[in-house]
Design an enzyme around this catalytic site. Sequence first.
Site, PDB file in Angstrom:
ATOM      1  N   GLY A   1      26.181  35.386  29.915  1.00 43.10           N
ATOM      2  CA  GLY A   1      26.549  36.737  29.483  1.00 43.10           C
ATOM      3  C   GLY A   1      27.437  36.760  28.261  1.00 43.10           C
ATOM      4  O   GLY A   1      28.468  37.451  28.231  1.00 43.10           O
TER       5      GLY A   1
ATOM      6  N   GLY B   1      29.608  39.697  26.609  1.00 42.31           N
ATOM      7  CA  GLY B   1      30.642  40.403  27.347  1.00 42.31           C
ATOM      8  C   GLY B   1      32.037  40.143  26.801  1.00 42.31           C
ATOM      9  O   GLY B   1      32.274  39.187  26.052  1.00 42.31           O
TER      10      GLY B   1
ATOM     11  N   ALA C   1      33.460  36.812  28.342  1.00 38.78           N
ATOM     12  CA  ALA C   1      32.601  35.695  27.931  1.00 38.78           C
ATOM     13  C   ALA C   1      32.790  35.371  26.455  1.00 38.78           C
ATOM     14  O   ALA C   1      32.817  34.200  26.060  1.00 38.78           O
ATOM     15  CB  ALA C   1      31.142  36.019  28.222  1.00 38.78           C
TER      16      ALA C   1
ATOM     17  N   SER D   1      36.769  38.069  41.002  1.00 33.25           N
ATOM     18  CA  SER D   1      37.643  39.184  40.676  1.00 33.25           C
ATOM     19  C   SER D   1      38.680  39.355  41.778  1.00 33.25           C
ATOM     20  O   SER D   1      38.472  38.935  42.919  1.00 33.25           O
ATOM     21  CB  SER D   1      36.808  40.468  40.545  1.00 33.25           C
TER      22      SER D   1
ATOM     23  N   LYS E   1      31.380  41.901  44.188  1.00 32.54           N
ATOM     24  CA  LYS E   1      32.121  40.693  43.832  1.00 32.54           C
ATOM     25  C   LYS E   1      32.421  39.838  45.066  1.00 32.54           C
ATOM     26  O   LYS E   1      32.379  38.600  45.001  1.00 32.54           O
ATOM     27  CB  LYS E   1      33.420  41.062  43.115  1.00 32.54           C
TER      28      LYS E   1
ATOM     29  N   SER F   1      38.064  48.423  31.889  1.00 34.35           N
ATOM     30  CA  SER F   1      39.512  48.395  31.669  1.00 34.35           C
ATOM     31  C   SER F   1      39.861  48.821  30.241  1.00 34.35           C
ATOM     32  O   SER F   1      40.831  49.558  30.023  1.00 34.35           O
ATOM     33  CB  SER F   1      40.061  46.995  31.964  1.00 34.35           C
TER      34      SER F   1
ATOM     35  N   PHE G   1      47.481  48.778  39.559  1.00 35.11           N
ATOM     36  CA  PHE G   1      46.655  47.576  39.558  1.00 35.11           C
ATOM     37  C   PHE G   1      47.289  46.530  38.660  1.00 35.11           C
ATOM     38  O   PHE G   1      48.233  46.789  37.902  1.00 35.11           O
ATOM     39  CB  PHE G   1      45.218  47.875  39.124  1.00 35.11           C
TER      40      PHE G   1
END
Length: 347
Positions: free
Chosen positions: A10, A13, A16, A127, A161, A201, A221
């Site tokens: 990926g 991303g 990545a 995650s 996840k 995010s 978070f």
Amino acid sequence: MTRDLVLVTGGSGFLAGHCILSLLAAGYDVRTTLRASGREAPLREALRAAGMDAGGRLQVVIADLMQDEGWAEAAAGCTYALHVASPVAAAEPKDEDELIRPAREGTLRVLRAAHRAGVRRVVLTSSFAAIGYGRAVKRPYDERDWSNAAASGLAAYPKSKTLAERAAWDFVDGEGQGLELAVVNPVGIFGPLLGPDLSPSILLVKTMLDGRLWAVPRLMFGVVDVRDVADLHLRAMTDAAAAGERFLATAGEFMTMQAIAQALKDGLGENAQRVSTRVLPDWLVRFAARFSATARQAATAELGRSKNATSAKAQAMLGWQPRPPNEALVATGESLIRLGLVSPRQP
């Protein structure tokens, strides 16, 4: 001297791209997978803009998590693999399998290809969503904890996840014996963008800077910088002690959305004039939940809930030292502004 070849899935991303950048800077050759050939030129341009002309040290293979084609070619000759690719959604999907199937089946597809190709170790990007949801603890969450995928009202992303990571551990304990696995479990990933594609995010920070949140809900978070998450992947890839281990990646105490907004205002000055630090009343979020799946998720699972997590294991075992959360948030805002992705202010 022959350089080790590392597969990064990926490659277009957010995380990545930073993993590729870090690997090239560390002297590795990289092969990455993309879903379409048209993504290669923007990736190379983003790396060049970050000071890295990859040239022939970066190879590209076209492969999709839901198809077998391309994965044998992608894994061939690789010493290590970083499986970073995973489906995400800006909003809760109508069918949770839109996230769950590609996450779980894609992970197994990559692991099988790596095992058959003789890859030494795979580092899986999981995650915090696989650690801290659907089950409360009275201490900071750590690597011992698992989200409860069967919890009532659990959103599709944490479920995807959790199930994908569980499947990965089951694989290396069964048919994939001999393949080493290490897992990185980041909280919310922020930091400098390499290009205009926005992860959820980063989109949150953009929405704040655009002034589209007149108030924020009582949610909190963790925050971690993308550069530090990439660094942790490389440490988990090569450190002998990391095989068979999970590593939670968080840069400090979890932050409320109000604190995140204040960090942006403090760090970006006049560029954050439209960021609001007002807090939405819980009753209003619950009312909105009648009409919005996103608000419903917050109201039923996370609204007003205090939680925290620790990265003590990664710091002690691998020597990992993350940047402060505020630095990651400000770097996000600065790159959004630099790339012209913040909406212009109305006169």
